[in-house]
Design an enzyme around this catalytic site. Structure first.
Site, PDB file in Angstrom:
ATOM      1  N   HIS A 171     -29.506  19.536 -30.145  1.00  0.00           N
ATOM      2  CA  HIS A 171     -28.305  19.470 -28.964  1.00  0.00           C
ATOM      3  C   HIS A 171     -28.886  19.555 -27.636  1.00  0.00           C
ATOM      4  CE1 HIS A 171     -25.926  21.111 -32.274  1.00  0.00           C
ATOM      5  NE2 HIS A 171     -26.649  22.338 -32.342  1.00  0.00           N
ATOM      6  N   ASP A 221     -25.489  20.108 -39.257  1.00  0.00           N
ATOM      7  CA  ASP A 221     -25.395  21.254 -38.517  1.00  0.00           C
ATOM      8  C   ASP A 221     -24.427  22.352 -39.082  1.00  0.00           C
ATOM      9  OD1 ASP A 221     -25.477  23.496 -36.629  1.00  0.00           O
ATOM     10  OD2 ASP A 221     -25.068  21.996 -34.721  1.00  0.00           O
TER      11      ASP A 221
END
Ligand code: NGQ
Ligand code: ZN
Length: 463
Positions: free
Chosen positions: A278, A329
């Site tokens: 991220h 994720d």
């Protein structure tokens, strides 16, 4: 006894230098490729002929337990719902999981990943202690559940125990909801040693570490962990959540004097053994610096969209030749093609253009996305899974050439269709990991048993 067959011929396969025909693949008992020969003669002892073969891809970011939450946080609890309110719900859910639940959920998830074309996963795991925060008798109990699940599913695993200490910058005390995560550099190194003793690393299993984020670890313990890790294994992968939310970028600048990517690049030796998950909010200078460092950007498009994170600087990062791969994720989706598609679509929406991520004029977007995800994922995993070449693992997918989305297509049209054309079931028909077929005609041998165990856990968790 039937001889063990360790070879196959693919009508066409995606090799490092492009599409090739009549490709003979051979591997050894460890599942490592020993020959990759295009234009091979058909042998007398005809091995399994596979029509269209792609290299398997690494899912570089997973919190397995969150698979069980998919679909449970899609209601408005407050007009300003955000990543942070989702996190509160996630902590409540995480508080309920017992080791048996983690194992059942992870096995189900890993089978789903294989069916989607992921042949390896990097597990970023932080539920270390019992539900009240007390350590288990075996401190690596939950980590071991993930190893067992990966082994049973037959997926390659890079296991990254997470270091977690604080609830925010400036060494803020953890919240009650974080009690299951809290540990130290000493705990981390003891866990790695115990894991290595109980489950030694091999071609399908690799250990690394994951300092959770600059929010959750102090600069001192980060440095200490890295120094001790490098004594233990100079090449072990290091993953970190880096700049997912605007608030964490602002808090980081206030506390450490620089935004997270810049701070990390300036204060630790970031190289190709690192995966920055991220890296959503970066300045132009950070984007360039990160690309030059050799680190892999861990992009998780479906989760980042689901959590309202923002859009990764894809165009600038690609122009600087940055490495990247994809992860699922939170597992709101486990579709490999969806991650790749959404990455390109987010760039199209942002720049109001088409075919944004590609090598050259005339070059295929699907091919670019697939190859970058292959190489970035392999680097992030720290394992030999960089495609169909000698010395790499025999990790591959066979596409169903009779699938309507692939009918009549050839070369990179197959990749463009795999990524962008979606109608009905997945075109991934069979999957091999380390020389073993784990998905045959879209089925896994444990899928019914896994689903039953998963259903049992879900009943308890949602009761
Ligand atoms: C995680 N997930 O560790 O599961 C995080 C949420 C946090 C994502 N960042 C927790 N997508 O970042 O504090
Ligand atoms: Zn994460």
């Amino acid at each position: 006894m039937k001889p063990v067959i360790r070879e196959l011929i693919a009508d066409r396969a995606l090799l490092p230098d492009g599409w090739r025909s009549n490709v003979l693949l051979e591997w050894d008992e460890q599942g490592i490729l020993t020959a990759v020969r295009p234009d091979a003669e058909t042998l007398a002892l005809a091995p399994r002929a596979a029509a269209t073969v792609l290299p398997g891809i690494v899912n570089l970011h997973s919190h397995a337990f969150q698979r069980a939450m998919a679909g449970l946080t899609e209601y408005r609890s407050d007009p300003s719902d955000s990543f942070w309110s989702w996190r509160t719900l996630m902590y409540q859910f995480a508080g309920k999981l017992a080791p048996a639940d983690l194992k059942a959920v992870a096995l189900q998830l890993y089978i789903e990943m294989l069916q989607a074309g992921y042949t390896s996963v990097c597990e970023f795991h932080y539920l270390h202690h019992d539900r009240d925060g007390k350590p288990y008798a075996n401190p690596t109990e939950n980590l071991a559940c993930l190893i067992e699940a990966a082994q049973e599913a037959g997926i390659g695993l890079t296991l990254l125990p997470v270091m977690y200490q604080h609830s925010g910058f400036g060494a803020q005390a953890p919240h009650a909801g974080q009690a299951r995560f809290i540990n130290s550099p000493q705990w981390m190194m003891a866990a790695l040693q115990r894991l290595q003793a109980d489950h030694p690393q091999h071609a399908g299993l690799r250990y690394g570490v994951a300092p959770h984020s600059l929010r959750a670890v102090s600069p001192q313990s980060l440095q200490q962990l890295l120094a001790e890790l490098r004594q233990w294994d100079a090449q072990a992968p290091v993953h970190i959540h880096i700049a997912e939310q605007r608030k964490e970028v602002e808090d980081c600048s206030a506390a450490l004097g620089a935004p997270p990517v810049a701070w990390l690049l300036d204060n630790v030796e970031v190289d190709r053994h690192w995966c920055l998950v991220h890296a959503t909010h970066m300045t132009a200078a950070e984007t360039l610096g990160m690309a030059r460092s050799g680190a892999v950007a861990g992009i998780c498009p479906t989760t980042e969209a689901n959590l309202g994170d923002g859009i990764f600087n894809g165009v600038e990062y690609a122009a600087a030749h940055g490495a990247w791969g994809v992860g699922s994720d939170s597992h709101i989706s486990t579709s490999l093609s969806e991650e790749l598609r959404l990455f390109e679509y987010s760039q199209r929406l942002q720049h109001r253009q088409r075919n944004v991520l590609a090598d050259d004029q005339g070059a295929s977007v699907g091919s670019y996305l697939y190859r970058k995800a292959l190489h970035g994922g392999a680097a992030a995993s720290g394992r030999q899974v960089a495609g169909l070449q000698v010395g790499q693992r025999a990790d591959l997918l066979v596409l169903d050439q009779q699938h309507a989305d692939l009918e009549g297509k050839h070369g990179d049209q197959l990749l463009d269709s795999f990524v962008f054309s979606h109608h009905g079931q997945t075109p991934v028909r069979d999957v091999m990991v380390g020389g073993h077929w784990v998905i045959n005609d879209r089925k896994h041998r444990l899928q019914d048993a896994s689903l039953a165990a998963y259903a049992g856990s879900m009943k308890r968790l949602l009761a």
